[in-house]
Design a protein around this motif. Structure first.
Motif, PDB file in Angstrom:
ATOM      1  N   SER A 292      31.962  39.137  44.449  1.00  0.00           N
ATOM      2  CA  SER A 292      31.561  38.994  43.053  1.00  0.00           C
ATOM      3  C   SER A 292      31.582  37.508  42.685  1.00  0.00           C
TER       4      SER A 292
ATOM      5  N   ILE B 221      35.227  41.918  45.328  1.00  0.00           N
ATOM      6  CA  ILE B 221      36.361  40.986  45.351  1.00  0.00           C
ATOM      7  C   ILE B 221      35.825  39.590  45.057  1.00  0.00           C
TER       8      ILE B 221
ATOM      9  N   GLU C 273      40.157  35.547  46.251  1.00  0.00           N
ATOM     10  CA  GLU C 273      40.894  36.645  46.887  1.00  0.00           C
ATOM     11  C   GLU C 273      40.623  36.672  48.388  1.00  0.00           C
TER      12      GLU C 273
ATOM     13  N   VAL D  76      33.040  45.375  51.529  1.00  0.00           N
ATOM     14  CA  VAL D  76      33.452  45.113  50.153  1.00  0.00           C
ATOM     15  C   VAL D  76      32.593  43.962  49.636  1.00  0.00           C
TER      16      VAL D  76
ATOM     17  N   ARG E  95      37.366  49.107  46.876  1.00  0.00           N
ATOM     18  CA  ARG E  95      37.134  48.175  45.773  1.00  0.00           C
ATOM     19  C   ARG E  95      35.631  47.997  45.561  1.00  0.00           C
ATOM     20  N   SER E  96      35.218  47.858  44.312  1.00  0.00           N
ATOM     21  CA  SER E  96      33.798  47.650  44.019  1.00  0.00           C
ATOM     22  C   SER E  96      33.369  46.227  44.341  1.00  0.00           C
TER      23      SER E  96
ATOM     24  N   TRP F  54      41.901  46.648  49.930  1.00  0.00           N
ATOM     25  CA  TRP F  54      40.578  46.440  49.337  1.00  0.00           C
ATOM     26  C   TRP F  54      39.631  47.611  49.583  1.00  0.00           C
ATOM     27  N   ARG F  55      39.988  48.500  50.489  1.00  0.00           N
ATOM     28  CA  ARG F  55      39.096  49.622  50.767  1.00  0.00           C
ATOM     29  C   ARG F  55      38.846  50.404  49.471  1.00  0.00           C
TER      30      ARG F  55
END
Length: 290
Positions: free
Chosen positions: A257, A181, A185, A254, A178-179, A175-176
């Protein structure tokens, strides 16, 4: 005339007796009688009609009685204000702070407050939200930093800061970078979460229940350093406020969303007036609001 004479006047008028007035002020009856006599002599007015078993205030005495009550009230208020001013020199403030804020947000603010009011003693209690609410209800704390949406009716609060809740991963986690999650997830991962009694944990449990997901909890701890160590070693991911990892170069935030934000407020008891010292701290905190 002095305030002592006026206080005796009020007591005699209210009790109808020099003896009862003397008992109220813990003095001899002769002291009250002499004070009223001197007052009448100075004013050249008769303030009371002395009867066999009762003392009745005269019309002239009624006029003075109204002034006496106002003057005594003003004197009491003046003493209270002076005491409050003294409290800013040697008083105490008691505030409860959630663990994450106590470690990462409040130390510089409290040090700045101490610099402004060096004579005040600052008592800080770090605990989970539920414990802070209980201590506020029991009168053990005067102020607390709490989730604005979680305030009971007996508390009133003013917004202090809005902070984002984020997932936290280590350097090697996919996930590093990633805009964002999704919550499904996140809950599918091995998780390190706070124990029950912390709003952070209860909120995540609520989100999981709403999504119909059972979280995979690998570690439960209230120690933020342990959460970070577990994440660094790749054993789990966690969720913290963004501020909690701003100085950790090997941990990565992270966003969720949709984004999750918490409004934090400084709260106090609705029916319990704050001391001048605690008002000073509350107002100082609000000056720093984000």
């Amino acid at each position: 005339m002095d305030l002592r004479q006026l206080a005796y006047l009020v007591a005699v008028a209210e009790t109808g007796s020099f003896t009862a007035a003397a008992r109220r002020h813990h003095v001899a009856q002769s002291a009250v009688s002499m004070a009223i006599a001197r007052l009448e002599q100075r004013l050249e007015l008769k303030l009371f009609e002395r009867q066999e078993r009762r003392v009745r205030i005269t019309a002239e005495g009624e006029v003075l009685l109204g002034h006496a009550r106002r003057l005594l009230l003003q004197a009491e208020r003046a003493e209270q204000e002076m005491a409050e001013l003294r409290s800013l020199v040697s008083g105490e403030v008691r505030i409860g702070i959630p663990f994450m804020l106590g470690s990462y947000f409040f130390p510089p603010i409290l040090m700045a407050f101490k610099h402004r009011y060096p004579g005040l003693r600052i008592q800080v209690e770090e605990a989970g939200t539920r414990a802070l609410l209980a201590r506020m209800a029991q009168g053990e704390l005067d102020l607390a930093i709490l989730i604005a949406s979680d305030l009971p009716a007996e508390l009133v609060g003013e917004r202090l800061v809005r902070e984002e809740m984020v997932a936290v991963v280590g350097e090697d986690h996919p996930w590093r970078g990633r805009s964002a999650i999704s919550l499904p997830e996140f809950f599918a991962e091995e998780l390190a979460l706070f124990r029950h009694g912390f709003y952070h944990r209860e909120y995540m449990d609520q989100l999981a229940a709403e999504a119909g997901i059972t979280p995979r909890i690998a570690f439960e701890s209230n120690l933020i350093p342990l959460h970070k160590a577990v994440v660094r070693q790749g054993f789990a991911v966690t969720t913290l406020l963004r501020m909690a990892i701003e100085e950790d170069a090997d941990l990565y935030a992270v966003p969720f969303s949709p984004p999750i934000h918490l409004d934090l407020c400084v709260a106090w008891r609705r029916e319990d007036p704050l001391s001048r010292a605690n008002r000073a701290l509350r107002d100082f905190l609000l000056e720093q609001k984000g």
